[in-house]
Design a protein around this motif. Structure first.
Motif, mmCIF file in Angstrom:
data_model
loop_
_atom_site.group_PDB
_atom_site.id
_atom_site.type_symbol
_atom_site.label_atom_id
_atom_site.label_comp_id
_atom_site.label_asym_id
_atom_site.label_seq_id
_atom_site.Cartn_x
_atom_site.Cartn_y
_atom_site.Cartn_z
ATOM 1 N N LYS A 106 0.836 -1.201 0.000
ATOM 2 C CA LYS A 106 0.000 0.000 0.000
ATOM 3 C C LYS A 106 0.870 1.250 0.000
ATOM 4 O O LYS A 106 2.084 1.183 0.237
ATOM 5 C CB LYS A 106 -0.903 0.011 1.226
ATOM 6 N N ALA A 107 0.230 2.389 -0.267
ATOM 7 C CA ALA A 107 0.870 3.691 -0.066
ATOM 8 C C ALA A 107 0.508 4.166 1.329
ATOM 9 O O ALA A 107 -0.521 3.784 1.885
ATOM 10 C CB ALA A 107 0.410 4.691 -1.123
ATOM 11 N N GLY A 112 -6.113 4.775 -0.616
ATOM 12 C CA GLY A 112 -6.197 4.171 -1.946
ATOM 13 C C GLY A 112 -6.192 2.662 -1.893
ATOM 14 O O GLY A 112 -6.244 2.044 -0.820
ATOM 15 N N ALA A 113 -6.108 2.054 -3.054
ATOM 16 C CA ALA A 113 -6.155 0.599 -3.173
ATOM 17 C C ALA A 113 -5.022 -0.053 -2.384
ATOM 18 O O ALA A 113 -3.889 0.418 -2.391
ATOM 19 C CB ALA A 113 -6.083 0.203 -4.643
ATOM 20 N N VAL A 114 -5.368 -1.141 -1.691
ATOM 21 C CA VAL A 114 -4.407 -1.952 -0.943
ATOM 22 C C VAL A 114 -4.380 -3.329 -1.589
ATOM 23 O O VAL A 114 -5.425 -3.885 -1.927
ATOM 24 C CB VAL A 114 -4.817 -2.058 0.536
ATOM 25 N N TYR A 115 -3.185 -3.887 -1.747
ATOM 26 C CA TYR A 115 -3.043 -5.143 -2.488
ATOM 27 C C TYR A 115 -2.539 -6.267 -1.607
ATOM 28 O O TYR A 115 -1.494 -6.141 -0.957
ATOM 29 C CB TYR A 115 -2.099 -4.938 -3.675
ATOM 30 N N LEU A 116 -3.299 -7.357 -1.593
ATOM 31 C CA LEU A 116 -2.855 -8.579 -0.941
ATOM 32 C C LEU A 116 -2.048 -9.382 -1.954
ATOM 33 O O LEU A 116 -2.567 -9.778 -2.999
ATOM 34 C CB LEU A 116 -4.045 -9.397 -0.449
ATOM 35 N N VAL A 133 0.541 1.223 -6.927
ATOM 36 C CA VAL A 133 1.029 1.955 -5.759
ATOM 37 C C VAL A 133 2.026 3.035 -6.177
ATOM 38 O O VAL A 133 2.034 4.140 -5.625
ATOM 39 C CB VAL A 133 1.651 0.982 -4.737
ATOM 40 N N SER A 134 2.842 2.740 -7.180
ATOM 41 C CA SER A 134 3.789 3.745 -7.690
ATOM 42 C C SER A 134 3.049 4.953 -8.258
ATOM 43 O O SER A 134 3.478 6.099 -8.076
ATOM 44 C CB SER A 134 4.692 3.126 -8.765
ATOM 45 N N GLU A 135 1.916 4.714 -8.911
ATOM 46 C CA GLU A 135 1.103 5.808 -9.441
ATOM 47 C C GLU A 135 0.454 6.593 -8.309
ATOM 48 O O GLU A 135 0.342 7.823 -8.374
ATOM 49 C CB GLU A 135 0.022 5.258 -10.379
ATOM 50 N N GLN A 136 0.030 5.893 -7.260
ATOM 51 C CA GLN A 136 -0.587 6.566 -6.116
ATOM 52 C C GLN A 136 0.360 7.575 -5.483
ATOM 53 O O GLN A 136 -0.060 8.624 -4.990
ATOM 54 C CB GLN A 136 -1.025 5.540 -5.068
ATOM 55 N N LEU A 137 1.646 7.256 -5.493
ATOM 56 C CA LEU A 137 2.628 8.148 -4.876
ATOM 57 C C LEU A 137 2.717 9.501 -5.580
ATOM 58 O O LEU A 137 3.199 10.475 -5.008
ATOM 59 C CB LEU A 137 4.012 7.492 -4.868
ATOM 60 N N LYS A 138 2.233 9.563 -6.809
ATOM 61 C CA LYS A 138 2.282 10.818 -7.572
ATOM 62 C C LYS A 138 1.143 11.765 -7.188
ATOM 63 O O LYS A 138 1.171 12.945 -7.515
ATOM 64 C CB LYS A 138 2.205 10.525 -9.071
ATOM 65 N N ASP A 139 0.127 11.241 -6.523
ATOM 66 C CA ASP A 139 -1.071 12.029 -6.231
ATOM 67 C C ASP A 139 -0.959 12.783 -4.905
ATOM 68 O O ASP A 139 -0.490 12.229 -3.902
ATOM 69 C CB ASP A 139 -2.301 11.118 -6.156
ATOM 70 N N ASP A 140 -1.421 14.027 -4.917
ATOM 71 C CA ASP A 140 -1.624 14.767 -3.671
ATOM 72 C C ASP A 140 -3.016 14.391 -3.180
ATOM 73 O O ASP A 140 -4.015 15.015 -3.545
ATOM 74 C CB ASP A 140 -1.519 16.271 -3.928
#
Length: 295
Positions: A106-107, A112-116, A133-140
């Motif tokens: 997760k981030a 946001g989305a969490v992955y098992l 998750v890498s894309e999530q890190l780009k979001d404010d």
């Protein structure tokens, strides 16, 4: 160029606010007053507009929150972290799974989305989770949902241990304690219990002493009786202790055969747009929130 970008961002923010109002009125069937709040949702939005507790950002950070709770309660209730970093790639994630087994990716700065990811996850499944998750890190995320405390979080990747459900349970049971600090220094607690989140997600609400409440928010309220899990009194004690610095907070725990694990601290359930079956319950919960919503 910078001026143009600022104008575009301002317009996007305005459109988001308009859409939030439209969706809120459609779902909850009343016109909210966010300046003079009375309902639970109104007070959440009042908090979002002018948050004044510096702990919001610390405790909303999935990494720093673990440190905060460990210091305030005990490291024994912290779900072990396998990895914390600024980024992650496929090979790193595969190595973590090979070493530790099943885990969650997760981030730390959002909801946001969490992955098992498990030892049977395919390479393409792992890659998709890493990419997401890498894309999530780009979001404010704070800007996206208008919850400013998220914007102050240093963005990280978090991989943590997977908790297993208790015997006989399909999914791990999620206990969420809505803790309202009262003006006399005491606390009013409403318990929200999540069942079968994978296949038939339903949520029931109970008083602190486990009496069922006919509240429906978002999901069906099916289970009307619940037995106190082992160490339930300890969970209540921990919830009150973590809620002490706030006028209101939702404190989440897992309980696996009596072993208590900290989940998260949440300061704006559904970002202040929870869909109540009746405004009466929105107002009822709002009445428990006696302190300044901004803290």
């Amino acid at each position: 160029m910078l001026l143009v970008i600022r104008k575009v961002l301002k317009k996007i923010t305005l459109l988001r606010k308009i859409w939030f109002w439209i969706r809120f009125i459609k779902n909850n069937r009343y016109i909210p007053d966010f300046k003079n709040p009375k309902t639970y949702n109104e007070k959440i939005n009042f908090r979002k507009r002018d948050p004044r507790n510096p702990l919001f950002s610390i405790c909303a950070d999935k990494v720093k929150a673990k440190e905060y709770v460990s210091d305030r309660i005990s490291s024994e209730i912290i779900i072990p972290s396998y990895y914390v970093g600024d980024s992650i790639d496929l090979d790193q994630m595969k190595a973590i799974i090979a070493e530790y087994g099943d885990c969650f990716l997760k981030a730390n700065h959002n909801s946001g989305a969490v992955y098992l990811l498990t030892t049977s996850s395919t390479e393409s499944e792992i890659q998709a989770a890493v990419d997401s998750v890498s894309e999530q890190l780009k979001d404010d995320f704070g800007l996206l949902v208008n919850e400013p405390w998220y914007s102050n979080i240093q963005r990280k990747v978090l991989v943590e241990m997977r908790l297993r459900p208790s015997p006989g349970e399909v999914d791990i049971r999620d206990y969420k304690f809505h803790v309202f600090k009262q003006l006399d220094g005491g606390f009013k607690i409403i318990l929200e219990v999540h069942y079968d989140q994978k296949w038939n997600h339903n949520i029931s609400y109970f008083t602190e002493d486990l009496k069922w409440l006919p509240i429906t928010i978002e999901y069906p309220n099916i289970v009307t009786q619940v037995e106190a899990p082992a160490n339930y009194g300890v969970m209540l004690e921990y919830a009150r202790k973590l809620a002490e610095p706030f006028s209101y907070v939702r404190v989440d725990f897992y309980n696996v055969n009596g072993a208590i694990y900290f989940g998260e601290l949440t300061f704006a359930k559904t970002s202040g747009a929870a869909v109540f079956i009746n405004r009466m319950y929105d107002l009822w919960l709002g009445n428990f929130w006696q302190g300044d919503p901004r803290i």
